[in-house]
Write a protein that holds these residues in place. Sequence first.
Motif, mmCIF file in Angstrom:
data_model
loop_
_atom_site.group_PDB
_atom_site.id
_atom_site.type_symbol
_atom_site.label_atom_id
_atom_site.label_comp_id
_atom_site.label_asym_id
_atom_site.label_seq_id
_atom_site.Cartn_x
_atom_site.Cartn_y
_atom_site.Cartn_z
ATOM 1 N N GLU A 156 0.832 -1.200 0.000
ATOM 2 C CA GLU A 156 0.000 0.000 0.000
ATOM 3 C C GLU A 156 0.869 1.253 0.000
ATOM 4 O OE1 GLU A 156 -2.268 2.412 3.537
ATOM 5 O OE2 GLU A 156 -2.473 0.231 3.497
ATOM 6 N N THR A 157 0.503 2.208 -0.840
ATOM 7 C CA THR A 157 1.173 3.502 -0.849
ATOM 8 C C THR A 157 0.530 4.449 0.159
ATOM 9 O OG1 THR A 157 1.703 3.231 -3.195
ATOM 10 C CG2 THR A 157 1.812 5.475 -2.303
ATOM 11 N N ILE A 158 -0.792 4.524 0.125
ATOM 12 C CA ILE A 158 -1.535 5.397 1.025
ATOM 13 C C ILE A 158 -2.983 4.927 1.082
ATOM 14 C CG2 ILE A 158 -2.135 7.080 -0.778
ATOM 15 C CD1 ILE A 158 -1.755 9.293 1.381
ATOM 16 N N SER A 159 -3.635 5.136 2.219
ATOM 17 C CA SER A 159 -5.043 4.812 2.375
ATOM 18 C C SER A 159 -5.890 6.053 2.134
ATOM 19 C CB SER A 159 -5.331 4.283 3.783
ATOM 20 O OG SER A 159 -4.735 3.028 3.988
ATOM 21 N N PHE A 160 -7.118 5.816 1.727
ATOM 22 C CA PHE A 160 -8.065 6.921 1.592
ATOM 23 C C PHE A 160 -8.270 7.575 2.957
ATOM 24 C CE2 PHE A 160 -12.411 8.611 0.640
ATOM 25 C CZ PHE A 160 -12.072 9.353 -0.472
ATOM 26 N N VAL A 195 -5.569 2.271 -0.934
ATOM 27 C CA VAL A 195 -6.467 1.343 -0.244
ATOM 28 C C VAL A 195 -7.724 2.073 0.209
ATOM 29 C CG1 VAL A 195 -6.746 -0.219 1.711
ATOM 30 C CG2 VAL A 195 -4.560 -0.119 0.499
ATOM 31 N N LEU A 196 -8.864 1.499 -0.150
ATOM 32 C CA LEU A 196 -10.169 1.987 0.289
ATOM 33 C C LEU A 196 -10.785 0.980 1.254
ATOM 34 C CD1 LEU A 196 -11.657 2.828 -3.238
ATOM 35 C CD2 LEU A 196 -10.405 4.393 -1.757
ATOM 36 N N HIS A 197 -11.553 1.476 2.207
ATOM 37 C CA HIS A 197 -12.356 0.622 3.077
ATOM 38 C C HIS A 197 -13.799 1.118 3.041
ATOM 39 C CE1 HIS A 197 -8.300 -0.050 4.849
ATOM 40 N NE2 HIS A 197 -8.753 -1.273 5.046
ATOM 41 N N PRO A 198 -14.778 0.238 3.109
ATOM 42 C CA PRO A 198 -16.173 0.703 3.133
ATOM 43 C C PRO A 198 -16.444 1.703 4.245
ATOM 44 C CG PRO A 198 -16.086 -1.666 2.758
ATOM 45 C CD PRO A 198 -14.688 -1.233 3.085
ATOM 46 N N GLN A 199 -15.783 1.527 5.387
ATOM 47 C CA GLN A 199 -16.035 2.439 6.508
ATOM 48 C C GLN A 199 -15.532 3.852 6.246
ATOM 49 O OE1 GLN A 199 -14.294 -0.430 6.690
ATOM 50 N NE2 GLN A 199 -12.512 -0.280 8.051
ATOM 51 N N ASP A 200 -14.701 4.018 5.207
ATOM 52 C CA ASP A 200 -14.257 5.374 4.851
ATOM 53 C C ASP A 200 -15.420 6.239 4.372
ATOM 54 O OD1 ASP A 200 -11.772 4.270 5.277
ATOM 55 O OD2 ASP A 200 -11.191 4.219 3.169
ATOM 56 N N PHE A 201 -16.524 5.604 3.989
ATOM 57 C CA PHE A 201 -17.606 6.317 3.316
ATOM 58 C C PHE A 201 -18.894 6.349 4.136
ATOM 59 C CE2 PHE A 201 -14.490 4.837 0.380
ATOM 60 C CZ PHE A 201 -14.266 5.944 -0.414
ATOM 61 N N VAL A 202 -18.748 6.111 5.448
ATOM 62 C CA VAL A 202 -19.878 6.269 6.366
ATOM 63 C C VAL A 202 -19.444 7.194 7.491
ATOM 64 C CG1 VAL A 202 -20.796 3.986 5.828
ATOM 65 C CG2 VAL A 202 -19.256 4.261 7.783
ATOM 66 N N LYS A 203 -20.411 7.758 8.169
ATOM 67 C CA LYS A 203 -20.097 8.630 9.288
ATOM 68 C C LYS A 203 -19.775 7.792 10.519
ATOM 69 C CE LYS A 203 -22.748 12.551 7.592
ATOM 70 N NZ LYS A 203 -23.817 13.542 7.868
ATOM 71 N N LEU A 204 -18.851 8.282 11.329
ATOM 72 C CA LEU A 204 -18.454 7.614 12.559
ATOM 73 C C LEU A 204 -19.123 8.300 13.743
ATOM 74 C CD1 LEU A 204 -14.623 7.149 11.901
ATOM 75 C CD2 LEU A 204 -16.490 5.624 11.260
ATOM 76 N N ASP A 205 -19.411 7.502 14.781
ATOM 77 C CA ASP A 205 -19.983 8.110 15.981
ATOM 78 C C ASP A 205 -18.862 8.708 16.840
ATOM 79 O OD1 ASP A 205 -18.792 6.037 17.404
ATOM 80 O OD2 ASP A 205 -20.625 4.860 17.560
#
Length: 434
Positions: A156-160, A195-205
Amino acid sequence: MDDVQDNRIRFAQLDLMNVFLSKKLDLTLGLIMNDIGNDSYIVDKVNDGLHKGLFELAVHGWNHIDYSKLSEQDQKNTILQALEKMNRLFGVRSNIFIPPYDLFNRSTIKAMNGTNIRILSSALWEENDFDSGKDVFATGMKIQNNTANAIYHLPETISFDDYTGNNDEHTINSNQDILGNVTNNISTNGYAVIVLHPQDFVKLDQKGEVTNVADENRKKDLLNLIDLLLSNNIHITSFDNVIKWSPPANLSSGSRYQTMPPTPLSIKEPKVNECVHGFNVTGYFTPVESDYVNNNNNNTNKMAITIEDVGVRTFDAQFISDVKNQGWGKTREGWYLGYYDNAWHKSSSPLGANDKPLTENSVATDPRLIPTGSKLIVTTLPRPYNNTVFSADDISTSTNGKQITIYMGEGKLAEDKISKIRGNDNTVCLVSQS
């Protein structure tokens, strides 16, 4: 895109995959194989991307656990278990292992050699801990000894987005930061991995835990990032294409690699067959509006589009989606609807990249390897396709390197034929054009 699995923030997973499907861009999916197979929405979407030749599948563990804590035999057994299930679900066998939490050790490398997986994608910090990054792959290189058992490290170079600890710290990487890291890594190694993760695209509490609320701003950021990369002439492709067909790069001292420039197919002697192995083959087709007759009821989504020289017309939304993915579709009136240059067009026939009508023997190729206009056969396809002479008269943004995309014709029957020809490790032979 890591952490593909049943049910977990499903809408985010599907939304991410749809972004790449709609833009006809390659996407590598890291599948947690023990946690996938019962969610038909996820399975069908993965199959959709495979069917269109856009998704590349990777094993992201049998379970999402630290593989470095498993014995060599347990690592090998669970990877094989994952590969078997992947083949059962999707009809393909992955060549890529993405270790959960990015953690691996020498037993992982030995286990991979026992499974024929050849590509390892971890994190750069883990590669540095492993052997000071000496095994990191640079494009156009090969391992000097025993290349049949080579493991190619593409970290991986960088994560979203970055997460540390138990999501206590959540860092959003700006698109300019991502572009800077990508550009630097391309200069060094010839490629970069985002690298993308699904949680990158939802709001966190407030505790940093994922919610079921979509973060539309992050989706916009992704769309802007894709446009930013493409506008900087950075091509989005698969791991497999990077390994096989990227140009050579300069080596740093202490590397265990040597230069291996890619060998394009030669057509200097077109009357003499010249065969090259290792091609991925998939297909595409022309959707026919009348096949969507069952969708034409009051409950079906309709979509109005503006067609150049025609005006506004309304069609079944699924038909429009399929036309956009495939390039052309046949309307009820008998003329063809096409989407290119960000606009809808009318034509008397489906057209290839050279504006000539597509035929069932047309194929899309990467013209850097198989020049447009070449004739070829794919000897490893099932009958009767193994003896069919195809014409390389189309180009697709998703057809890169050692890949052939065959035009199968019109309608559902043509679509169904794609599963018969789709596969890896095919042999392509150039033949005389006479």
